[in-house]
Design a protein around this motif. Sequence first.
Motif, short mmCIF file in Angstrom:
data_model
loop_
_atom_site.label_atom_id
_atom_site.label_comp_id
_atom_site.label_asym_id
_atom_site.label_seq_id
_atom_site.Cartn_x
_atom_site.Cartn_y
_atom_site.Cartn_z
N ASN A 131 0.95 -1.18 0.05
CA ASN A 131 -0.01 0.15 -0.05
C ASN A 131 0.64 1.29 0.04
N LYS A 132 0.10 2.49 0.07
CA LYS A 132 0.80 3.72 -0.01
C LYS A 132 1.78 3.95 1.10
N ASP A 133 1.63 3.41 2.18
CA ASP A 133 2.51 3.53 3.63
C ASP A 133 3.62 2.49 3.37
N GLY A 134 3.68 1.52 2.08
CA GLY A 134 4.86 0.72 2.12
C GLY A 134 4.45 -0.57 3.09
N LYS A 135 3.46 -0.86 3.30
CA LYS A 135 3.05 -2.13 4.23
C LYS A 135 2.21 -3.27 3.07
N TYR A 136 2.53 -4.32 3.48
CA TYR A 136 2.08 -5.46 2.70
C TYR A 136 0.42 -5.63 3.03
#
Length: 353
Positions: free
Chosen positions: A281-286
């Motif tokens: 996602n945009k926060d860099g999380k899976y």
Amino acid sequence: MGSIEPAPLFQVANYGPAVNLPEPYPGNTTFPLALSPSNQNTPLTELTQEISHLSKAGEIQKLLKTHGAIYFKDLNLKDVDEFSRFAHAFGWAPHEDIGNPVRRTVLAKNVATANEGPNTQPVYPHNEFGLSPHFPAYVFFYCISAPTSGGETPINNSIVLYHHLKERHPEFIAKIEEKGVKYQLFYPNTSRTQTTSPGNSVLQAYGTHVLDTDDTATARSKSKRRSEDCRLRNGCDLRVWQHLPAIRTHPHSGLPSFFNNTISRFLNALAADTLLPPHINKDGKYQPPVFYGDGELIPRKYFDSAVEIIGETRSLVTWKEGDVLLLDNLAVQHAREPWVGKRVLAASLWNEA
């Protein structure tokens, strides 16, 4: 519409948001069925006694088998303690909340907040604990405070959803029945008392029997025994893979039910633009959607159809303070719409006695 015999203290009531269920239910099957006290001045003690009688006689279960959901209208329950008394009157066994990724605050005996996420964020259709092997048979919602606008609780019938998905996509139902589904759940390893996020920590989700004096190895061992299949990442957070059936047979009707949280996962991934690999996602999380049990990504077209069927058959439950919604969890999915103003729902989860 349903009927209750004998039920001198409750009567079937008109309820605007109710719809008629399509096949495989008989024509004119009301969803949800609305019941209201025959006399608005009936004391709570008498109402709970009547509920106890109806439940012991099997009348409540009969109505749930027929309709899937009951909206108790004009109950005028004043607070969560009165709601707790009402829920306990059914005589069912309280559900033990294990592994829930959503944080809830206990408000009264066997009563907690329904969801503490922001009012701008919808909750998409799902069966309660549909992503867990440990799920309740019945779900109660109680309106403490009604919203100024919005805040409906959409409900859809899981048996209807299975029936119509099988008609449209028999290959999908065959494959999901064979392989099941696979979810990933995430629990941040924050303190047991952390309250800054609507998400549950490891200890809040699995740590009922974990003591503050336990060392790391002991706490981890206890938590893992409460989950089905888990692994630690970076030594601090818990990621749990759940491999579960997606279709279950309803124990009372004998009908197959699309019982899972796949649509919720799909819509969350769609909103986050993480449907396709690498699911970041945009926060860099899976943030993956849901997979077949063998790890294969489920094609989007099946979920698009499911969302369309739900839109055509759901009821948008609107709330009045003091009212209660009872769901047969194996037959009904629920969701949450964004709202304006103050809106608070309490939940109570139960299993058959």
